[in-house]
Design a protein around this motif. Structure first.
Motif, PDB file in Angstrom:
ATOM      1  N   GLN A  78      87.760 -37.601  49.501  1.00 23.44           N
ATOM      2  CA  GLN A  78      88.351 -36.908  50.642  1.00 23.44           C
ATOM      3  C   GLN A  78      89.865 -36.865  50.509  1.00 23.44           C
ATOM      4  OE1 GLN A  78      86.496 -35.436  52.862  1.00 23.44           O
ATOM      5  NE2 GLN A  78      88.183 -34.636  54.095  1.00 23.44           N
ATOM      6  N   GLU A  79      90.456 -37.929  50.067  1.00 26.38           N
ATOM      7  CA  GLU A  79      91.909 -37.973  49.903  1.00 26.38           C
ATOM      8  C   GLU A  79      92.377 -36.980  48.839  1.00 26.38           C
ATOM      9  OE1 GLU A  79      95.425 -41.178  48.699  1.00 26.38           O
ATOM     10  OE2 GLU A  79      93.322 -41.819  48.848  1.00 26.38           O
ATOM     11  N   LYS A  80      91.614 -36.883  47.749  1.00 32.32           N
ATOM     12  CA  LYS A  80      91.980 -35.949  46.685  1.00 32.32           C
ATOM     13  C   LYS A  80      91.835 -34.511  47.144  1.00 32.32           C
ATOM     14  CE  LYS A  80      93.355 -35.647  42.406  1.00 32.32           C
ATOM     15  NZ  LYS A  80      94.630 -36.259  41.969  1.00 32.32           N
ATOM     16  N   ARG A 132      92.251 -33.395  50.183  1.00 33.20           N
ATOM     17  CA  ARG A 132      93.394 -33.097  51.053  1.00 33.20           C
ATOM     18  C   ARG A 132      94.643 -32.829  50.224  1.00 33.20           C
ATOM     19  NH1 ARG A 132      91.176 -37.312  54.383  1.00 33.20           N
ATOM     20  NH2 ARG A 132      92.628 -38.795  53.439  1.00 33.20           N
ATOM     21  N   GLN A 133      94.802 -33.577  49.157  1.00 37.54           N
ATOM     22  CA  GLN A 133      95.944 -33.347  48.281  1.00 37.54           C
ATOM     23  C   GLN A 133      95.872 -31.967  47.618  1.00 37.54           C
ATOM     24  OE1 GLN A 133      96.217 -36.127  45.066  1.00 37.54           O
ATOM     25  NE2 GLN A 133      98.152 -35.303  44.290  1.00 37.54           N
ATOM     26  N   LEU A 134      94.648 -31.565  47.199  1.00 35.66           N
ATOM     27  CA  LEU A 134      94.503 -30.259  46.590  1.00 35.66           C
ATOM     28  C   LEU A 134      94.744 -29.127  47.579  1.00 35.66           C
ATOM     29  CD1 LEU A 134      91.414 -30.729  44.240  1.00 35.66           C
ATOM     30  CD2 LEU A 134      93.825 -30.627  43.636  1.00 35.66           C
ATOM     31  N   VAL A 135      94.423 -29.361  48.846  1.00 34.69           N
ATOM     32  CA  VAL A 135      94.715 -28.342  49.860  1.00 34.69           C
ATOM     33  C   VAL A 135      96.209 -28.095  49.939  1.00 34.69           C
ATOM     34  CG1 VAL A 135      94.670 -27.873  52.332  1.00 34.69           C
ATOM     35  CG2 VAL A 135      92.618 -28.723  51.199  1.00 34.69           C
ATOM     36  N   ARG A 136      96.987 -29.186  49.940  1.00 30.71           N
ATOM     37  CA  ARG A 136      98.444 -29.026  49.984  1.00 30.71           C
ATOM     38  C   ARG A 136      98.969 -28.369  48.710  1.00 30.71           C
ATOM     39  NH1 ARG A 136      97.713 -34.321  52.049  1.00 30.71           N
ATOM     40  NH2 ARG A 136      98.327 -35.231  50.045  1.00 30.71           N
ATOM     41  N   LEU A 137      98.431 -28.779  47.559  1.00 29.59           N
ATOM     42  CA  LEU A 137      98.862 -28.178  46.309  1.00 29.59           C
ATOM     43  C   LEU A 137      98.486 -26.697  46.241  1.00 29.59           C
ATOM     44  CD1 LEU A 137      97.915 -30.992  43.759  1.00 29.59           C
ATOM     45  CD2 LEU A 137     100.211 -30.335  44.505  1.00 29.59           C
ATOM     46  N   ARG A 138      97.317 -26.359  46.756  1.00 28.93           N
ATOM     47  CA  ARG A 138      96.878 -24.974  46.725  1.00 28.93           C
ATOM     48  C   ARG A 138      97.774 -24.099  47.602  1.00 28.93           C
ATOM     49  NH1 ARG A 138      92.270 -25.906  48.449  1.00 28.93           N
ATOM     50  NH2 ARG A 138      91.422 -26.640  46.468  1.00 28.93           N
ATOM     51  N   ARG A 139      98.190 -24.643  48.740  1.00 25.66           N
ATOM     52  CA  ARG A 139      99.071 -23.888  49.623  1.00 25.66           C
ATOM     53  C   ARG A 139     100.428 -23.630  48.957  1.00 25.66           C
ATOM     54  NH1 ARG A 139      99.008 -27.134  53.574  1.00 25.66           N
ATOM     55  NH2 ARG A 139     100.923 -28.279  53.068  1.00 25.66           N
ATOM     56  N   GLU A 140     100.979 -24.655  48.338  1.00 27.63           N
ATOM     57  CA  GLU A 140     102.260 -24.471  47.662  1.00 27.63           C
ATOM     58  C   GLU A 140     102.118 -23.565  46.443  1.00 27.63           C
ATOM     59  OE1 GLU A 140     105.054 -25.467  48.886  1.00 27.63           O
ATOM     60  OE2 GLU A 140     103.983 -26.363  50.588  1.00 27.63           O
ATOM     61  N   HIS A 141     100.989 -23.668  45.760  1.00 25.50           N
ATOM     62  CA  HIS A 141     100.763 -22.813  44.594  1.00 25.50           C
ATOM     63  C   HIS A 141     100.656 -21.351  45.009  1.00 25.50           C
ATOM     64  CE1 HIS A 141      99.393 -21.583  40.664  1.00 25.50           C
ATOM     65  NE2 HIS A 141      98.268 -21.115  41.160  1.00 25.50           N
ATOM     66  N   LYS A 142     100.000 -21.094  46.127  1.00 26.45           N
ATOM     67  CA  LYS A 142      99.882 -19.727  46.622  1.00 26.45           C
ATOM     68  C   LYS A 142     101.242 -19.169  47.002  1.00 26.45           C
ATOM     69  CE  LYS A 142      97.398 -16.967  50.046  1.00 26.45           C
ATOM     70  NZ  LYS A 142      96.416 -16.996  51.167  1.00 26.45           N
ATOM     71  N   ARG A 143     102.077 -19.999  47.612  1.00 33.74           N
ATOM     72  CA  ARG A 143     103.415 -19.540  47.969  1.00 33.74           C
ATOM     73  C   ARG A 143     104.267 -19.290  46.734  1.00 33.74           C
ATOM     74  NH1 ARG A 143     104.634 -23.969  52.808  1.00 33.74           N
ATOM     75  NH2 ARG A 143     103.189 -23.062  54.349  1.00 33.74           N
ATOM     76  N   ALA A 144     104.083 -20.114  45.714  1.00 35.90           N
ATOM     77  CA  ALA A 144     104.888 -19.961  44.499  1.00 35.90           C
ATOM     78  C   ALA A 144     104.503 -18.703  43.728  1.00 35.90           C
ATOM     79  CB  ALA A 144     104.730 -21.194  43.613  1.00 35.90           C
ATOM     80  N   LYS A 145     103.250 -18.267  43.838  1.00 35.90           N
ATOM     81  CA  LYS A 145     102.825 -17.073  43.121  1.00 35.90           C
ATOM     82  C   LYS A 145     103.494 -15.824  43.665  1.00 35.90           C
ATOM     83  CE  LYS A 145      98.380 -17.319  43.461  1.00 35.90           C
ATOM     84  NZ  LYS A 145      96.936 -16.998  43.237  1.00 35.90           N
ATOM     85  N   ALA A 146     103.829 -15.803  44.927  1.00 37.49           N
ATOM     86  CA  ALA A 146     104.478 -14.639  45.548  1.00 37.49           C
ATOM     87  C   ALA A 146     105.723 -15.142  46.276  1.00 37.49           C
ATOM     88  CB  ALA A 146     103.530 -13.932  46.502  1.00 37.49           C
TER      89      ALA A 146
END
Length: 310
Positions: free
Chosen positions: A100-102, A104-118
């Protein structure tokens, strides 16, 4: 005890196999390694840079059963041309469930990754436009070539600063319409509007901008370009479609259908052809497939009858 030359030759790591054929120059011993085929006596290079015809693929998740390594090919249908990366969801590379902790971490990473793509407004606009084009071409049943050309036209329109102050989806819909015309697979504005969120007038206006600013080599649309679409929709016989095409060619030579709705002319020719071949497709069926009124089919049918009579 072996000589030094024999020792080095015996334990050469590059040597994979020794060919007993002789050298064409000195009749010496020929050896083939991973890179080239050479004569050990005179040094003649007989063959080099051999082509490896095996796949150069590898997939780290399952090396035993799937040796694929390469990803999807480059495509203009995506803003990153298909070479971007995506962060997984619930499992790691070995297929194990994440904690569960991992997650949640991937959710945050995915959000930042999506922002970085555009990271710019232009990138976000391009993502939205290309997504709209992929959605509309899929809904219209158009091929991959039409989709890629429409995406490339959208990129060209954006590079020419045609999106400023205009609807992104209207420009995307206009790109789909224009590319269909360019490939002589026209779709009426009404068909484009049914799969778009924009009104018919806005799509027409956006297409006019594209055609004027980019000087598109769009050929004129005649009834013959719409005939296969209508014939396929009503499941007409091949003979009926061929006869309708002949009628349209005769009508074109005598300028009978000039200035008329090409969809209506194609529908009228198909109706007349069905009567001549004995298939007898109903006017309402053809009118629905052509998206015109049944009255239009009857009028074009009567105009084409004059062509048959003469």
């Amino acid at each position: 005890m072996a000589s030094r030359d024999t020792y080095e030759r015996t334990f050469d790591e590059d040597v994979q196999q020794a060919d007993q054929n002789t050298c064409p120059e000195c009749s010496g011993r020929v050896t083939t390694n991973a890179y080239e085929t050479i004569c050990e006596d005179c040094g003649l290079v007989i063959d080099d840079e051999q082509i490896d015809h095996g796949p150069e693929w590898r997939e780290f998740a399952d090396d035993q059963t799937n040796s694929r390594r390469t990803g999807s090919p480059n495509t203009v249908a995506r803003h990153d041309r298909g070479i971007g990366t995506e962060i997984g969801w619930n499992r790691d590379s070995s297929g194990r469930q994440l904690s569960q902790e991992k997650r949640r971490q991937l959710v945050r990473l995915r959000r930042e990754h999506k922002r970085a793509k555009a990271d710019s407004t232009a990138d976000r606009n391009q993502i939205q436009g290309l997504v709209d084009i992929r959605r509309m071409t899929a809904a219209l049943g158009l091929g991959r070539s039409i989709r890629d050309q429409a995406c490339q036209l959208f990129r060209t329109a954006q590079n020419n600063d045609l999106l400023r102050g205009r609807s992104i989806e209207a420009i995307a819909a206009a790109c789909v319409y224009a590319v269909c015309r360019l490939n002589e697979q026209p779709r009426p504005f009404e068909a484009i509007a049914t799969v778009s969120k924009m009104s018919l007038d806005r799509i027409r206006h956006s297409y006019g901008i594209l055609n004027r600013e980019l000087d598109l080599p769009v050929p004129p649309v005649g009834p013959k370009q719409y005939l296969p679409q209508i014939a396929s929709a009503v499941d007409a016989h091949t003979e009926t479609e061929r006869r309708a095409r002949e009628l349209l060619e005769r009508a074109d030579d005598r300028a009978v259908a000039n200035g008329q709705n090409p969809m209506g002319a194609a529908a009228g020719a198909l109706y007349l052809a069905s009567r001549q071949t004995g298939e007898y497709i109903k006017q309402e069926t053809i009118a629905t497939a052509a998206d015109v009124a049944a009255v239009t089919v009857r009028k074009r049918y009567r105009d084409l009858q004059s062509v048959v009579a003469t």
